[in-house]
Design a protein around this motif. Structure first.
Motif, PDB file in Angstrom:
ATOM      1  N   SER A  99       0.828  -1.210   0.000  1.00 48.43           N
ATOM      2  CA  SER A  99       0.000   0.000   0.000  1.00 48.43           C
ATOM      3  C   SER A  99       0.861   1.259   0.000  1.00 48.43           C
ATOM      4  CB  SER A  99      -0.969  -0.001   1.185  1.00 48.43           C
ATOM      5  OG  SER A  99      -0.257  -0.042   2.399  1.00 48.43           O
ATOM      6  N   ALA A 100       1.991   1.256   0.710  1.00 45.94           N
ATOM      7  CA  ALA A 100       2.893   2.413   0.709  1.00 45.94           C
ATOM      8  C   ALA A 100       3.531   2.579  -0.661  1.00 45.94           C
ATOM      9  CB  ALA A 100       3.962   2.267   1.781  1.00 45.94           C
ATOM     10  N   ALA A 101       3.860   1.475  -1.325  1.00 49.01           N
ATOM     11  CA  ALA A 101       4.433   1.552  -2.672  1.00 49.01           C
ATOM     12  C   ALA A 101       3.436   2.188  -3.642  1.00 49.01           C
ATOM     13  CB  ALA A 101       4.843   0.164  -3.153  1.00 49.01           C
ATOM     14  N   LYS A 102       2.151   1.879  -3.486  1.00 46.15           N
ATOM     15  CA  LYS A 102       1.131   2.504  -4.332  1.00 46.15           C
ATOM     16  C   LYS A 102       1.029   3.992  -4.038  1.00 46.15           C
ATOM     17  CE  LYS A 102      -1.629  -1.584  -5.132  1.00 46.15           C
ATOM     18  NZ  LYS A 102      -2.898  -2.284  -4.920  1.00 46.15           N
ATOM     19  N   GLN A 103       1.160   4.358  -2.762  1.00 51.43           N
ATOM     20  CA  GLN A 103       1.137   5.777  -2.411  1.00 51.43           C
ATOM     21  C   GLN A 103       2.313   6.502  -3.063  1.00 51.43           C
ATOM     22  OE1 GLN A 103       0.875   4.951   1.872  1.00 51.43           O
ATOM     23  NE2 GLN A 103      -0.730   6.506   1.898  1.00 51.43           N
ATOM     24  N   LEU A 104       3.464   5.850  -3.104  1.00 51.13           N
ATOM     25  CA  LEU A 104       4.645   6.442  -3.742  1.00 51.13           C
ATOM     26  C   LEU A 104       4.395   6.750  -5.209  1.00 51.13           C
ATOM     27  CD1 LEU A 104       7.688   4.422  -2.385  1.00 51.13           C
ATOM     28  CD2 LEU A 104       7.232   6.848  -2.073  1.00 51.13           C
ATOM     29  N   GLU A 105       3.684   5.868  -5.877  1.00 49.09           N
ATOM     30  CA  GLU A 105       3.399   6.058  -7.295  1.00 49.09           C
ATOM     31  C   GLU A 105       2.592   7.323  -7.555  1.00 49.09           C
ATOM     32  OE1 GLU A 105       1.433   2.529  -8.614  1.00 49.09           O
ATOM     33  OE2 GLU A 105       3.200   1.267  -8.308  1.00 49.09           O
ATOM     34  N   ASN A 106       1.808   7.746  -6.561  1.00 48.24           N
ATOM     35  CA  ASN A 106       0.948   8.914  -6.730  1.00 48.24           C
ATOM     36  C   ASN A 106       1.631  10.234  -6.381  1.00 48.24           C
ATOM     37  OD1 ASN A 106      -1.226   7.351  -7.585  1.00 48.24           O
ATOM     38  ND2 ASN A 106      -1.845   6.928  -5.482  1.00 48.24           N
ATOM     39  N   ILE A 107       2.848  10.180  -5.883  1.00 48.99           N
ATOM     40  CA  ILE A 107       3.577  11.405  -5.562  1.00 48.99           C
ATOM     41  C   ILE A 107       4.282  11.883  -6.820  1.00 48.99           C
ATOM     42  CG2 ILE A 107       5.427  12.410  -4.174  1.00 48.99           C
ATOM     43  CD1 ILE A 107       4.794  10.333  -2.024  1.00 48.99           C
ATOM     44  N   SER A 108       3.922  13.075  -7.261  1.00 51.12           N
ATOM     45  CA  SER A 108       4.501  13.578  -8.510  1.00 51.12           C
ATOM     46  C   SER A 108       5.286  14.874  -8.325  1.00 51.12           C
ATOM     47  CB  SER A 108       3.401  13.788  -9.549  1.00 51.12           C
ATOM     48  OG  SER A 108       2.443  14.696  -9.054  1.00 51.12           O
ATOM     49  N   SER A 109       5.050  15.571  -7.254  1.00 49.86           N
ATOM     50  CA  SER A 109       5.728  16.838  -7.011  1.00 49.86           C
ATOM     51  C   SER A 109       7.164  16.603  -6.538  1.00 49.86           C
ATOM     52  CB  SER A 109       4.965  17.629  -5.940  1.00 49.86           C
ATOM     53  OG  SER A 109       5.766  18.628  -5.386  1.00 49.86           O
ATOM     54  N   GLU A 110       8.094  17.330  -7.133  1.00 46.56           N
ATOM     55  CA  GLU A 110       9.492  17.202  -6.733  1.00 46.56           C
ATOM     56  C   GLU A 110       9.690  17.631  -5.275  1.00 46.56           C
ATOM     57  OE1 GLU A 110      13.798  18.918  -8.094  1.00 46.56           O
ATOM     58  OE2 GLU A 110      12.345  18.443  -9.659  1.00 46.56           O
ATOM     59  N   ALA A 111       8.942  18.635  -4.840  1.00 51.20           N
ATOM     60  CA  ALA A 111       9.038  19.095  -3.452  1.00 51.20           C
ATOM     61  C   ALA A 111       8.562  18.004  -2.486  1.00 51.20           C
ATOM     62  CB  ALA A 111       8.223  20.365  -3.263  1.00 51.20           C
ATOM     63  N   GLU A 112       7.491  17.295  -2.837  1.00 46.60           N
ATOM     64  CA  GLU A 112       6.990  16.216  -1.987  1.00 46.60           C
ATOM     65  C   GLU A 112       7.980  15.056  -1.944  1.00 46.60           C
ATOM     66  OE1 GLU A 112       3.165  15.377  -3.700  1.00 46.60           O
ATOM     67  OE2 GLU A 112       2.159  16.755  -2.319  1.00 46.60           O
ATOM     68  N   ILE A 113       8.588  14.745  -3.069  1.00 50.96           N
ATOM     69  CA  ILE A 113       9.582  13.669  -3.119  1.00 50.96           C
ATOM     70  C   ILE A 113      10.782  14.030  -2.248  1.00 50.96           C
ATOM     71  CG2 ILE A 113      11.231  12.466  -4.614  1.00 50.96           C
ATOM     72  CD1 ILE A 113       9.056  12.671  -6.834  1.00 50.96           C
ATOM     73  N   HIS A 114      11.226  15.264  -2.336  1.00 51.99           N
ATOM     74  CA  HIS A 114      12.352  15.724  -1.522  1.00 51.99           C
ATOM     75  C   HIS A 114      12.006  15.661  -0.034  1.00 51.99           C
ATOM     76  CE1 HIS A 114      15.890  17.971  -0.360  1.00 51.99           C
ATOM     77  NE2 HIS A 114      15.107  18.796   0.320  1.00 51.99           N
ATOM     78  N   ALA A 115      10.815  16.105   0.334  1.00 49.86           N
ATOM     79  CA  ALA A 115      10.379  16.078   1.735  1.00 49.86           C
ATOM     80  C   ALA A 115      10.308  14.648   2.253  1.00 49.86           C
ATOM     81  CB  ALA A 115       9.024  16.769   1.872  1.00 49.86           C
ATOM     82  N   LEU A 116       9.757  13.747   1.441  1.00 48.74           N
ATOM     83  CA  LEU A 116       9.665  12.344   1.834  1.00 48.74           C
ATOM     84  C   LEU A 116      11.048  11.730   1.985  1.00 48.74           C
ATOM     85  CD1 LEU A 116       8.095   9.757   2.392  1.00 48.74           C
ATOM     86  CD2 LEU A 116       7.978   9.407  -0.089  1.00 48.74           C
ATOM     87  N   ASP A 117      11.944  12.046   1.063  1.00 54.20           N
ATOM     88  CA  ASP A 117      13.304  11.520   1.126  1.00 54.20           C
ATOM     89  C   ASP A 117      13.989  11.935   2.428  1.00 54.20           C
ATOM     90  OD1 ASP A 117      15.532  10.099  -0.066  1.00 54.20           O
ATOM     91  OD2 ASP A 117      16.460  12.067  -0.322  1.00 54.20           O
ATOM     92  N   ARG A 118      13.827  13.176   2.820  1.00 57.20           N
ATOM     93  CA  ARG A 118      14.425  13.656   4.069  1.00 57.20           C
ATOM     94  C   ARG A 118      13.876  12.886   5.270  1.00 57.20           C
ATOM     95  NH1 ARG A 118      16.542  19.171   4.590  1.00 57.20           N
ATOM     96  NH2 ARG A 118      15.512  19.058   6.615  1.00 57.20           N
ATOM     97  N   ALA A 119      12.566  12.656   5.283  1.00 60.16           N
ATOM     98  CA  ALA A 119      11.947  11.928   6.384  1.00 60.16           C
ATOM     99  C   ALA A 119      12.446  10.477   6.431  1.00 60.16           C
ATOM    100  CB  ALA A 119      10.427  11.960   6.263  1.00 60.16           C
ATOM    101  N   LEU A 120      12.580   9.860   5.271  1.00 62.32           N
ATOM    102  CA  LEU A 120      13.061   8.480   5.222  1.00 62.32           C
ATOM    103  C   LEU A 120      14.506   8.375   5.722  1.00 62.32           C
ATOM    104  CD1 LEU A 120      11.524   7.369   1.820  1.00 62.32           C
ATOM    105  CD2 LEU A 120      10.789   6.662   4.110  1.00 62.32           C
ATOM    106  N   VAL A 121      15.329   9.365   5.421  1.00 63.55           N
ATOM    107  CA  VAL A 121      16.707   9.367   5.916  1.00 63.55           C
ATOM    108  C   VAL A 121      16.712   9.460   7.445  1.00 63.55           C
ATOM    109  CG1 VAL A 121      18.852  10.709   6.011  1.00 63.55           C
ATOM    110  CG2 VAL A 121      17.772  10.234   3.822  1.00 63.55           C
TER     111      VAL A 121
END
Length: 90
Positions: free
Chosen positions: A17-39
């Motif tokens: 389900s999280a992988a499907k949520q990832l597919e729906n993220i298209s904004s570069e800012a959201e990807i960057h924010a998520l990447d920081r949280a994952l780190v």
């Protein structure tokens, strides 16, 4: 002399389900924010707060970054080497 390394990071894995949520993220800012949280979570899996629940399954944890507006629900494997993200909110 070899450089000293910090503590080893946990690997990040995603539930289906999280992988499907990832597919729906298209904004570069959201990807960057998520990447920081994952780190943050991979460096210190205990950073999130434990969610109330039973002791039968893995202990779910929640990490919220108010600045980046990211929320992750995850659990950590017994050997603390993998963080499994089950829910993403950006």
């Amino acid at each position: 002399m070899a450089p000293q390394r910090g503590p080893r990071r946990a690997r990040i894995a995603f539930s289906d389900s999280a992988a499907k949520q990832l597919e729906n993220i298209s904004s570069e800012a959201e990807i960057h924010a998520l990447d920081r949280a994952l780190v943050v979570v991979s460096v210190d899996p205990d950073v999130g707060e434990a969610l109330p629940g039973d002791s039968v399954g893995p202990q779910l944890r929640q990490y919220t970054d108010e600045v980046e507006r990211v929320r992750l629900l995850y659990w950590v494997t017994a050997l603390r080497t993998v963080v499994v993200v089950v829910y993403i909110e950006v």
